[in-house]
Write a protein that holds these residues in place. Sequence first.
Motif, PDB file in Angstrom:
ATOM      1  N   GLU A 150       0.827  -1.313   0.043  1.00  0.00           N
ATOM      2  CA  GLU A 150       0.013   0.196  -0.202  1.00  0.00           C
ATOM      3  C   GLU A 150       0.960   1.169  -0.063  1.00  0.00           C
ATOM      4  N   PRO A 151       1.384   1.636  -1.159  1.00  0.00           N
ATOM      5  CA  PRO A 151       2.487   2.714  -1.083  1.00  0.00           C
ATOM      6  C   PRO A 151       1.898   4.061  -0.787  1.00  0.00           C
ATOM      7  N   ASP A 152       0.442   4.129  -0.784  1.00  0.00           N
ATOM      8  CA  ASP A 152      -0.064   5.568  -0.526  1.00  0.00           C
ATOM      9  C   ASP A 152      -0.290   5.473   0.730  1.00  0.00           C
ATOM     10  N   ASN A 153      -0.228   4.574   1.775  1.00  0.00           N
ATOM     11  CA  ASN A 153      -0.564   4.670   2.938  1.00  0.00           C
ATOM     12  C   ASN A 153       0.198   5.729   3.712  1.00  0.00           C
ATOM     13  N   PRO A 154      -0.692   6.556   4.174  1.00  0.00           N
ATOM     14  CA  PRO A 154      -0.088   7.756   4.993  1.00  0.00           C
ATOM     15  C   PRO A 154       0.805   7.400   6.322  1.00  0.00           C
ATOM     16  N   ARG A 155       0.174   6.506   7.081  1.00  0.00           N
ATOM     17  CA  ARG A 155       1.098   6.001   8.216  1.00  0.00           C
ATOM     18  C   ARG A 155       2.124   5.302   7.884  1.00  0.00           C
ATOM     19  N   ILE A 156       2.346   4.802   6.777  1.00  0.00           N
ATOM     20  CA  ILE A 156       3.847   4.151   6.404  1.00  0.00           C
ATOM     21  C   ILE A 156       4.610   5.338   6.360  1.00  0.00           C
ATOM     22  N   ALA A 157       4.142   6.304   5.384  1.00  0.00           N
ATOM     23  CA  ALA A 157       4.773   7.692   5.215  1.00  0.00           C
ATOM     24  C   ALA A 157       5.455   8.218   6.636  1.00  0.00           C
ATOM     25  N   LEU A 158       4.496   8.442   7.521  1.00  0.00           N
ATOM     26  CA  LEU A 158       4.314   8.994   8.836  1.00  0.00           C
ATOM     27  C   LEU A 158       5.821   8.024   9.440  1.00  0.00           C
ATOM     28  N   ILE A 159       5.651   6.903   9.620  1.00  0.00           N
ATOM     29  CA  ILE A 159       6.772   6.092  10.323  1.00  0.00           C
ATOM     30  C   ILE A 159       8.035   6.191   9.515  1.00  0.00           C
ATOM     31  N   LYS A 160       8.203   6.264   8.476  1.00  0.00           N
ATOM     32  CA  LYS A 160       9.297   6.547   7.735  1.00  0.00           C
ATOM     33  C   LYS A 160       9.716   7.959   8.029  1.00  0.00           C
ATOM     34  N   ALA A 161       8.961   8.888   8.023  1.00  0.00           N
ATOM     35  CA  ALA A 161       9.424  10.136   8.368  1.00  0.00           C
ATOM     36  C   ALA A 161      10.249  10.135   9.769  1.00  0.00           C
ATOM     37  N   GLU A 162       9.350   9.600  10.817  1.00  0.00           N
ATOM     38  CA  GLU A 162       9.890   9.578  12.160  1.00  0.00           C
ATOM     39  C   GLU A 162      11.344   8.624  12.220  1.00  0.00           C
ATOM     40  N   ASP A 163      11.397   7.709  11.416  1.00  0.00           N
ATOM     41  CA  ASP A 163      12.791   7.018  11.595  1.00  0.00           C
ATOM     42  C   ASP A 163      13.716   8.026  11.213  1.00  0.00           C
ATOM     43  N   VAL A 164      13.649   8.933   9.891  1.00  0.00           N
ATOM     44  CA  VAL A 164      14.645   9.855   9.716  1.00  0.00           C
ATOM     45  C   VAL A 164      14.784  10.894  10.292  1.00  0.00           C
ATOM     46  N   TYR A 165      13.736  11.550  11.167  1.00  0.00           N
ATOM     47  CA  TYR A 165      13.633  12.608  11.902  1.00  0.00           C
ATOM     48  C   TYR A 165      14.601  12.284  13.292  1.00  0.00           C
ATOM     49  N   PHE A 166      14.469  11.094  13.717  1.00  0.00           N
ATOM     50  CA  PHE A 166      14.956  10.684  15.079  1.00  0.00           C
ATOM     51  C   PHE A 166      16.481  10.077  14.809  1.00  0.00           C
ATOM     52  N   THR A 167      16.763   9.363  13.682  1.00  0.00           N
ATOM     53  CA  THR A 167      17.909   8.986  13.469  1.00  0.00           C
ATOM     54  C   THR A 167      19.106  10.115  13.484  1.00  0.00           C
ATOM     55  N   PRO A 168      20.240   9.958  14.465  1.00  0.00           N
ATOM     56  CA  PRO A 168      21.219  10.792  14.382  1.00  0.00           C
ATOM     57  C   PRO A 168      22.100  10.999  12.876  1.00  0.00           C
ATOM     58  N   GLU A 169      22.200  12.175  12.621  1.00  0.00           N
ATOM     59  CA  GLU A 169      22.752  12.470  11.381  1.00  0.00           C
ATOM     60  C   GLU A 169      24.093  11.595  10.849  1.00  0.00           C
ATOM     61  N   GLN A 170      24.948  11.413  11.872  1.00  0.00           N
ATOM     62  CA  GLN A 170      26.044  10.516  11.629  1.00  0.00           C
ATOM     63  C   GLN A 170      25.614   8.982  10.953  1.00  0.00           C
ATOM     64  N   PHE A 171      24.366   8.505  11.350  1.00  0.00           N
ATOM     65  CA  PHE A 171      23.859   7.311  10.771  1.00  0.00           C
ATOM     66  C   PHE A 171      22.764   7.523  10.015  1.00  0.00           C
ATOM     67  N   GLY A 172      22.868   8.829   9.217  1.00  0.00           N
ATOM     68  CA  GLY A 172      21.977   9.026   7.827  1.00  0.00           C
ATOM     69  C   GLY A 172      20.533   9.566   8.344  1.00  0.00           C
ATOM     70  N   GLY A 173      20.286  10.020   9.444  1.00  0.00           N
ATOM     71  CA  GLY A 173      19.215  10.856   9.543  1.00  0.00           C
ATOM     72  C   GLY A 173      19.254  12.225   9.291  1.00  0.00           C
ATOM     73  N   SER A 174      18.055  12.951   9.438  1.00  0.00           N
ATOM     74  CA  SER A 174      18.148  14.354   9.142  1.00  0.00           C
ATOM     75  C   SER A 174      16.893  14.970   9.776  1.00  0.00           C
ATOM     76  N   LYS A 175      16.702  15.857  10.653  1.00  0.00           N
ATOM     77  CA  LYS A 175      15.738  16.511  10.981  1.00  0.00           C
ATOM     78  C   LYS A 175      14.971  17.382   9.899  1.00  0.00           C
ATOM     79  N   THR A 176      15.823  17.923   8.746  1.00  0.00           N
ATOM     80  CA  THR A 176      15.209  18.762   7.868  1.00  0.00           C
ATOM     81  C   THR A 176      14.731  17.823   6.755  1.00  0.00           C
ATOM     82  N   LYS A 177      15.061  16.618   6.462  1.00  0.00           N
ATOM     83  CA  LYS A 177      14.652  15.759   5.662  1.00  0.00           C
ATOM     84  C   LYS A 177      13.505  15.266   6.238  1.00  0.00           C
TER      85      LYS A 177
END
Length: 216
Positions: A150-177
Amino acid sequence: MKKYLLSFALAFVSLTAFAQADYDKIMSDKIAKIETCKTPEDFQTLANDFQRIGSKESSKWLPAYYAAFSTIQKGRVMMRNGNTQALDGVADEAEKYLATAQNLAGADNAEIRLLKKMSYSLRMMVNPQQRYMTDGARATEEMNTAEKLEPDNPRIALIKAEDVYFTPEQFGGSKTKGLEMFKDALAKFNAYKPKTALDPNWGRAEAEYFISQPVK
């Protein structure tokens, strides 16, 4: 005889309709409480409520799904409070409910796959360095499966955004992204229509919250 059979059939249909209406109301009331829960105890009580509903409605997958979701939310509050050592037990409970939900709904259910991802993520947080290649990999696998289903599921997009937001930049995360991804999730929420009034529809408020926060 035909008259009696018709009367019995009509009575059965009426009882079934009343039972469905009662189920819908109870579920709607409990689902609405998800937004008001704050503590692990609140979420545990709600999970117990959904479990009891599921024991009476054994052919329906949503009570088990929401019992799992409430349990995962309990774990996420515990994680934010620093109580990570208890998360394996929380994940065990959530995955028990998810097994029931998947047995009833089938393996090709993106909502269930997403919760499995979230449960494995809780396990990983017990010891991220040691578990990244095990529970972290399982979480990624479940996320990938959910997104394919279900590529258009918004909850999937939400949790992916969380993962990027909370992952430290040295491990590939980014609050801006991550912030841009929350905006993408919100756009998907605006376009999304749940299949029924009881189907999963959580997450919009969280996307809106993060979008409103300044990037530090």
